[in-house]
Design an enzyme around this catalytic site. Structure first.
Site, PDB file in Angstrom:
ATOM      1  CB  CYS A   5       0.959   1.304 -11.458  1.00 44.01           C
ATOM      2  SG  CYS A   5      -0.353   0.708 -12.519  1.00 44.01           S
ATOM      3  CB  CYS A 254       2.915  -8.883  -3.363  1.00 46.14           C
ATOM      4  SG  CYS A 254       3.291  -9.733  -4.902  1.00 46.14           S
TER       5      CYS A 254
END
Ligand code: AMP
Length: 475
Positions: A5, A254
């Site tokens: 999100c 990430c």
């Protein structure tokens, strides 16, 4: 449920609602299933959310929100997969605990959400969503009595029980609070609006539209609170500690945000996504050159790596595919045949650009491989003489537990296959992936060991959930 999100919040500006709406539009790529906006109005906190794109959801926002001088607001875009629930899971969530209104929105995956939820349910908690974000609210609510109704203190006690990836935005009647987990899996940034306003966003691409200037990343493990009416943000715990989460923790940002997920105009983890992708293409060309006449990208995500690859190779870049922007998302459709059909509809080769040529296709990543195979076939049918494939990240062999939507590991084309087997399945003349070291050499703002590479290496920085099922849910 699987999600990934985007967050945006503004405090200290009378245009907060309009600015957050713009920030959500800019981050629509982070989630298209649902959107929501939470405002701190004179009548308390109010939420408006729904299924669909930001433009659809906000078109039915209550009249007057944009013009009533509301000084603080926050919003969320949600990425959901097939069958991941409806509007019930849309965020921000708004509750009242011990008489105080609290709204929350989340990006990431709380890896120990399932056992926490089981415990809470056993002791009587009633959940209204199946999102792990609600666990945070229940944990906070339990602390309210012990902390004398102190929201910040209750939040901090709740956060200490969470594991995994979580960027959170919370709004109370008095402050906007931003939290980033101690591993820093997902990005979160701070921007400044004029003299007393502030913006927080997952990606900096939101800032120009929020009239904000980038200030810095929210640090891993940081809790930052900004008064709703504006003024200096305060970093640290309510009782003056710099960070909540104790001793040093390995940063695990990430790397896939850079490979695929983020928008090229953003700074992510302090690096320009555009520059990192160009470097990935250049490094790929240095590691795995190909004999070809034309380099073509798989639009849109392979675009900048293809540009870097073609420049480094001194081979012309061309657009060999035309994209139909009106076909919905193809990645989440679980039925392989249907996905392949949708993919063909979405990207069509341009025969004049590929006919009779040796083509090198640059793709950002291969996951299941079904879309890649369909594209390679289409290129050959359009007359390509040879089709070589270069991928700007290493083979995906493992699942993600920290917020990226990948299928279960056995569905990953590289899970157990060798390079030759993958090349033969994809029906390419040659195939090469960027190496792990090569990929990590493309980021500059942080050291290469500050990134999570678990989907490539299988080295998980945080213990995966005990059932071992990749569950990138959350917000
Ligand atoms: P496939 O190999 O057929 O499963 O699909 C790979 C394509 O999906 C690539 O073009 C990627 O750009 C894209 N992709 C990779 N990871 C994701 C993800 N988590 N969500 C949506 N699309 C993705």
């Amino acid at each position: 449920m699987r999600e990934h999100c985007g967050l945006c919040g503004v405090a200290g500006d009378p245009e907060a609602v309009a600015l957050v709406a713009e920030g959500l539009h800019a981050q629509q790529h982070r989630g298209q299933e649902a959107a929501g906006l939470l405002v701190s109005s004179s009548e308390g906190l109010k939420v408006h959310k729904g299924l669909g794109l930001v433009s659809q959801v906000l078109s039915t926002m209550p009249d007057g929100w944009r013009t009533s001088g509301i000084p603080a607001a926050m919003g969320h875009v949600r990425y959901g997969t097939f069958g991941s629930g409806g509007v019930i899971n849309a965020q921000p969530l708004l509750v009242r605990m011990a008489g105080v209104q609290v709204g929350i929105a989340h990006n990431g995956t709380i890896t120990n959400a399932a056992p926490l939820r089981e415990d809470l349910e056993r002791s009587g908690a009633i959940f209204t969503t199946n999102s792990d974000t609600e666990v945070v609210l229940h944990l906070m609510a339990r602390e309210m009595e012990g902390t004398g109704g102190h929201i910040r203190h209750s939040l901090e006690l709740a956060l200490e029980r969470l594991e995994g990836a979580f960027c959170l935005l919370l709004l109370t009647p008095s402050e906007l609070i931003a939290v980033r987990d101690p591993h820093g899996f997902r990005p979160l940034n701070l921007g400044r609006i004029g003299h007393s306003g502030w913006a927080v966003a997952s990606e900096t691409i939101a800032f120009p539209l929020c009239c904000a200037e980038y200030v810095r990343e929210i640090r891993a493990g940081e809790i930052l609170s900004i008064p709703n009416g504006g003024g200096e943000p305060r970093s640290g715990t309510f009782d003056g500690r710099e960070t909540l989460f104790g001793g040093p923790c390995r940063l695990s940002q990430c790397i896939f945000e850079h490979v695929y997920f983020a928008r090229p105009g953003s700074l992510v983890f302090g690096d320009s996504v555009y520059e990192v992708r160009i470097r990935m293409g250049e490094t790929l060309a240095a590691e795995a050159p190909s004999v070809c006449d034309t380099v073509i990208p798989v639009p849109d995500s392979g675009m900048f790596a293809a540009l870097g690859y073609s420049r480094k190779m001194c081979v012309p870049f061309d657009m060999g595919f035309t994209r139909n922007h009106y076909v919905g998302r193809t990645f989440i459709d679980p039925a392989t045949a249907r996905r392949a059909a949708m993919v063909t509809r979405k990207l069509q080769p341009i025969p004049e650009a590929v006919k009779g040529r040796r083509i090198c296709v640059v793709e950002d990543s291969i996951v299941r491989g079904t879309t890649s195979r369909a594209r390679i076939r289409a290129l050959r049918e359009a007359g390509a003489k040879e089709v070589h494939m270069r991928v700007s990240c290493p083979p995906h062999r493992y699942g993600c537990f920290f917020g990226i939507d990948f299928p279960e590991p056995s569905s990953l084309i590289a899970n157990t296959r060798t390079l030759e087997q993958i090349a033969s399945l994809l029906e390419v003349d040659s195939l090469a992936y960027l190496s792990l070291e090569g990929m990590l050499s493309c980021v500059r703002a942080h050291s290469p060991c500050d990134y999570c590479t678990a989907c490539f290496s299988g080295l998980y920085p945080v213990q995966p959930p005990s059932d071992g099922i990749p569950r990138p849910c959350g917000g």
